[in-house]
Motif scaffolding. Structure first.
Motif, PDB file in Angstrom:
ATOM      1  N   THR A 278       0.432  -1.083  -0.156  1.00 60.85           N
ATOM      2  CA  THR A 278       0.488   0.183   0.184  1.00 60.85           C
ATOM      3  C   THR A 278       0.689   1.341   0.289  1.00 60.85           C
ATOM      4  O   THR A 278       2.410   0.898   0.804  1.00 60.85           O
ATOM      5  CB  THR A 278      -1.189  -0.300   1.644  1.00 60.85           C
ATOM      6  N   ALA A 288      -3.650   0.148   5.001  1.00 65.19           N
ATOM      7  CA  ALA A 288      -2.561  -0.963   6.063  1.00 65.19           C
ATOM      8  C   ALA A 288      -3.194  -1.214   7.372  1.00 65.19           C
ATOM      9  O   ALA A 288      -3.142  -2.637   7.738  1.00 65.19           O
ATOM     10  CB  ALA A 288      -1.339  -0.307   6.880  1.00 65.19           C
ATOM     11  N   ASP A 289      -3.792  -0.482   8.883  1.00 64.88           N
ATOM     12  CA  ASP A 289      -4.078  -0.330   9.641  1.00 64.88           C
ATOM     13  C   ASP A 289      -5.509  -1.873   9.545  1.00 64.88           C
ATOM     14  O   ASP A 289      -5.530  -2.837  10.805  1.00 64.88           O
ATOM     15  CB  ASP A 289      -4.340   0.862  10.232  1.00 64.88           C
ATOM     16  N   THR A 292      -4.086  -5.469   8.746  1.00 58.82           N
ATOM     17  CA  THR A 292      -3.206  -5.869   9.456  1.00 58.82           C
ATOM     18  C   THR A 292      -4.239  -6.290  10.643  1.00 58.82           C
ATOM     19  O   THR A 292      -3.706  -6.765  11.700  1.00 58.82           O
ATOM     20  CB  THR A 292      -2.068  -5.436   9.957  1.00 58.82           C
ATOM     21  N   VAL A 294      -6.723  -8.045  10.334  1.00 56.74           N
ATOM     22  CA  VAL A 294      -7.229  -9.654  10.285  1.00 56.74           C
ATOM     23  C   VAL A 294      -5.828 -10.354  10.418  1.00 56.74           C
ATOM     24  O   VAL A 294      -4.898 -10.399  10.060  1.00 56.74           O
ATOM     25  CB  VAL A 294      -8.266  -9.797   9.106  1.00 56.74           C
ATOM     26  N   PRO A 295      -6.383 -11.340  11.048  1.00 59.20           N
ATOM     27  CA  PRO A 295      -5.257 -12.895  11.687  1.00 59.20           C
ATOM     28  C   PRO A 295      -4.940 -13.241   9.664  1.00 59.20           C
ATOM     29  O   PRO A 295      -5.588 -13.547   9.399  1.00 59.20           O
ATOM     30  CB  PRO A 295      -5.817 -13.345  12.148  1.00 59.20           C
ATOM     31  N   GLY A 296      -4.142 -13.529   9.805  1.00 56.56           N
ATOM     32  CA  GLY A 296      -2.756 -14.269   8.845  1.00 56.56           C
ATOM     33  C   GLY A 296      -3.203 -13.063   7.671  1.00 56.56           C
ATOM     34  O   GLY A 296      -2.520 -13.169   6.732  1.00 56.56           O
ATOM     35  N   ALA A 297      -2.636 -11.435   8.059  1.00 55.45           N
ATOM     36  CA  ALA A 297      -2.861 -10.585   6.690  1.00 55.45           C
ATOM     37  C   ALA A 297      -1.456 -10.539   6.165  1.00 55.45           C
ATOM     38  O   ALA A 297      -0.338  -9.798   5.293  1.00 55.45           O
ATOM     39  CB  ALA A 297      -2.385  -9.383   7.703  1.00 55.45           C
ATOM     40  N   PHE A 301       0.244  -9.648   2.477  1.00 51.43           N
ATOM     41  CA  PHE A 301       0.692  -7.594   2.814  1.00 51.43           C
ATOM     42  C   PHE A 301       2.612  -7.130   3.052  1.00 51.43           C
ATOM     43  O   PHE A 301       2.489  -7.997   4.651  1.00 51.43           O
ATOM     44  CB  PHE A 301      -0.518  -7.160   3.846  1.00 51.43           C
ATOM     45  N   LEU A 302       2.518  -7.363   2.307  1.00 52.88           N
ATOM     46  CA  LEU A 302       4.589  -6.936   2.613  1.00 52.88           C
ATOM     47  C   LEU A 302       4.453  -5.844   3.229  1.00 52.88           C
ATOM     48  O   LEU A 302       5.878  -5.920   3.802  1.00 52.88           O
ATOM     49  CB  LEU A 302       4.773  -7.598   1.515  1.00 52.88           C
ATOM     50  N   ARG A 303       4.254  -4.881   2.453  1.00 53.87           N
ATOM     51  CA  ARG A 303       4.870  -3.419   3.237  1.00 53.87           C
ATOM     52  C   ARG A 303       4.085  -2.304   2.780  1.00 53.87           C
ATOM     53  O   ARG A 303       2.846  -2.847   1.872  1.00 53.87           O
ATOM     54  CB  ARG A 303       6.218  -3.604   2.591  1.00 53.87           C
ATOM     55  N   GLY A 304       4.476  -1.568   3.668  1.00 52.11           N
ATOM     56  CA  GLY A 304       3.112   0.159   3.648  1.00 52.11           C
ATOM     57  C   GLY A 304       4.091   0.879   3.256  1.00 52.11           C
ATOM     58  O   GLY A 304       5.144   0.751   4.237  1.00 52.11           O
TER      59      GLY A 304
END
Lengths: 420, 420
Positions: A278, A288-289, A292, A294-297, A301-304
């Motif tokens: 993002t 991003a907030d 993240t 949600v568990p398993g993000a 989701f690697l970086r913002g």
């Protein structure tokens, strides 16, 4: 079975706190077929609390009380419950052990007040509290039920969900109430109502099914409620009403019941084994907030990148100075360059971007407060969509983050982007 | 003068709508020196409504009712008010004219239901409604007051502000109510209670001052309430109680009344003309999200790094692979390297970092779920502090972001970091 809810706390009577506990408990009791007939709020005052206990138990089959169970001087509910049920306090070993475990987990030293919290009325059933030190209490008297729960919302909710709701479910109350909430976004309440058309076609006319439109900054929820005497009839009516709504408004519906848009995005991205980055300006990290939460993000989701300054857009995302100067930071070109730059820097499959004017200042005639461009980039291409969410700063951020996540959902499901 | 609030509506009893009207009315009445002692909610049911009217008028000096005044079949309040006050409905010409003007303004054709709306109880004072067609009503009986207002929030608010509040202000009620909320964080409710010690030393024993402890995931609020007969005495008592609490717990108090920790950080950073960057792993953008909720954030907050993967920590913040391998991503060393790396990459005065295990999975015996390191870097040095916020994922993020912002506040104000 009828119920009353009593909420206790001076903060409610002075209007400092909005009584969300009351609505939550009402919703839960309703969901298991209880009819809540009255809700009463009193202050931290012995006479008023005892009066409310007596009146509630005289009228209803079940009374649920929250508030006033903490360790401080203004928490008088436990003492009054003892007085009302003519009993005294004894230590409950299970509760004591729960508190020990909780304090150890939180690295808090043992103290006398924790011991006091483990005292419960002799004649009650203690309700264990995994989220805090104050146990709940259940009394049964003359075929009626009385519950006392802490007022801290997540502690109270834990006990409602883990104890009270299952307790009454197991009793098979002779009424069935089913709810289904369909969550929509990207469409106004009135347009949604037009699409759905005559409500009688959806819910019938016998009064057993109701449909409510519940708008909020993230979209409009449609709540179907069915009240029936048996579960099969109730489920059939719920199924039919949901199908009727979906046949008319499917593309706007991103989730049902307790799922949020970030849950759906999480499922879709993980199922497809895609990765995401993002790049946020005006939303300041909210996209991003939410992802993240949600568990398993971390699986997708690697970086913002939170690029609040122009320089950070240039350095972190490679947005050319010339684009910023020619079009301004809030523009299609910059939103696209942010999404493309984030995807390249993070080497992810997809990137989302947001650049806009949250307000209250910073607007102009050409780009008023509320203007926001949401950018999207994947290997097939990069584009941006413009919205206007003129509102207060926080709701602007909520709406913009919702639009970004919805854009991702629709793209993943190949739903047209501008749905109406 | 004591007051009770009665809100009417089935939507409240099923938990579909949160009762914000109640809190609003309570706040307004409180502000003019009335003591709201009870709030009752009933459904659209004649027996329950009349019962609530009778009980409220028996107990309190003033009763404010909202809801059930619309034009549809379930709006029965006006009929019941007539029954309760033994009067009948007559047309009110002023109200009729108001409705004509309103309908014309909104381009709505005249209809019979509008005429019905202009009927008010013979013995009441009609309260005009500039925002809708249902007038409010005031009755005076035996030195007591009874008000009935519509449930539509902005219609009700208009009548509170334009009629009821000025009406009682002009009467010079001989009571003053003042509140002050002191917000603390980084200290448990029971430890805070110990620090404050004997409450009587803070609030006295004459009953005019009360102190409430209100815990939530972000900390514990302390609310002082003073009820006095004159403003000077009230202000003096409030000032004294606040000073007494501050003398015992000053370092934990980050704000008062409506201010949040992000507001305070915003003020401090801007006043000192310092700049900030954030590097977030487990908090996933929540620290930056909260910072950017406050207008003016762009003056000091330049950029944020959300480094969810190890690779992103290395590439975006220059965290050495060797540190990640030797200590793990959740460690003092990595938290410090993240803060230092963010400050260097962003060229800001200060950087904050967070790395931890939000859960529900990912914990180990050595580093259980809830473990979080908060890092801080400025030109004088870099360090990290460990916390454990074992809780659900969302509250873990709330607590960790609060700890990071509080660490920044304490550092800026040179308050010791581990305050207890």
């Amino acid at each position: 079975m009828t119920a009353e809810i009593i909420t206790i706390g001076d903060e409610l009577l002075i209007g400092q706190v909005i009584n969300t506990n009351q609505a939550y408990i009402a919703e839960q009791l309703n969901g298991i077929g209880m009819f809540v007939e009255r809700m009463t709020t009193t202050g931290d005052n012995a006479r008023d609390i005892l009066d409310a206990f007596g009146a509630g138990m005289a009228r209803a089959d079940c009374v649920v009380v929250t508030g006033g169970l903490g360790p401080t001087h203004d928490d008088i509910t436990k003492k009054l419950v003892c007085e009302y049920f003519a009993t005294d306090l004894v230590v409950n070993e299970n509760v004591l052990e729960d508190i020990r475990v909780l304090l150890a987990k939180r690295n808090i030293a043992w103290r006398q007040s924790a011991y006091d919290q483990a005292m419960v009325p002799r004649s009650c059933t203690a309700i264990r509290n995994p989220n805090g030190t104050a146990p709940g209490m259940m009394f049964e008297q003359g075929g009626k039920y009385f519950f006392s729960l802490p007022g801290v919302p997540y502690e109270m909710r834990g006990m409602m969900e883990n104890f009270i709701v299952p307790f009454f479910r197991s009793k098979n109350l002779d009424a069935v109430v089913l709810h289904r909430t369909l969550k929509t976004t990207g469409v106004g309440e009135s347009i949604l109502a037009e699409k759905i058309g005559d409500v009688a076609d959806v819910i019938g006319t016998d009064g057993t099914v109701t449909l409510a439109f519940l708008p909020n900054p993230l979209g409009t929820k449609l709540r179907i409620t069915v009240r029936e005497t048996n579960i099969d009839a109730a489920e059939e009516k719920l199924r039919r009403a949901e199908a009727a709504i979906r046949s008319k408004a499917e593309k706007y519906i991103y989730a049902s019941d307790d799922h949020d848009l970030e849950d759906i995005v999480n499922q879709l991205m993980r199922t497809r084994a895609l990765t995401l980055a993002t790049a946020e300006s005006c939303t300041g990290g909210m996209i991003a907030d939410r992802i993240t939460n949600v568990p398993g993000a971390s699986e997708f989701f690697l970086r913002g990148f939170i690029t609040y300054s122009n320089l950070s857009k240039m350095e972190m995302l490679g947005v050319p100075l010339e684009l910023l100067e020619r079009h301004g930071a809030v523009s299609r070109e910059v939103a696209e360059a942010m999404a493309r730059g984030a995807r390249e820097a993070a080497r992810t499959d997809i990137a989302l971007s947001a650049t806009g004017i949250a307000g209250p200042s910073g607007g102009s005639a050409e780009k008023p407060v509320g203007t926001v461009w949401i950018g999207y980039s994947d290997p097939e291409g990069t584009f941006a969509v413009k919205f206007n969410f003129a509102d207060d700063r926080f709701r602007f951020k909520q709406r913009a983050s919702q639009a970004a996540l919805e854009l991702l959902r629709r793209r993943l499901l190949k739903i047209e982007l501008q749905a109406h």
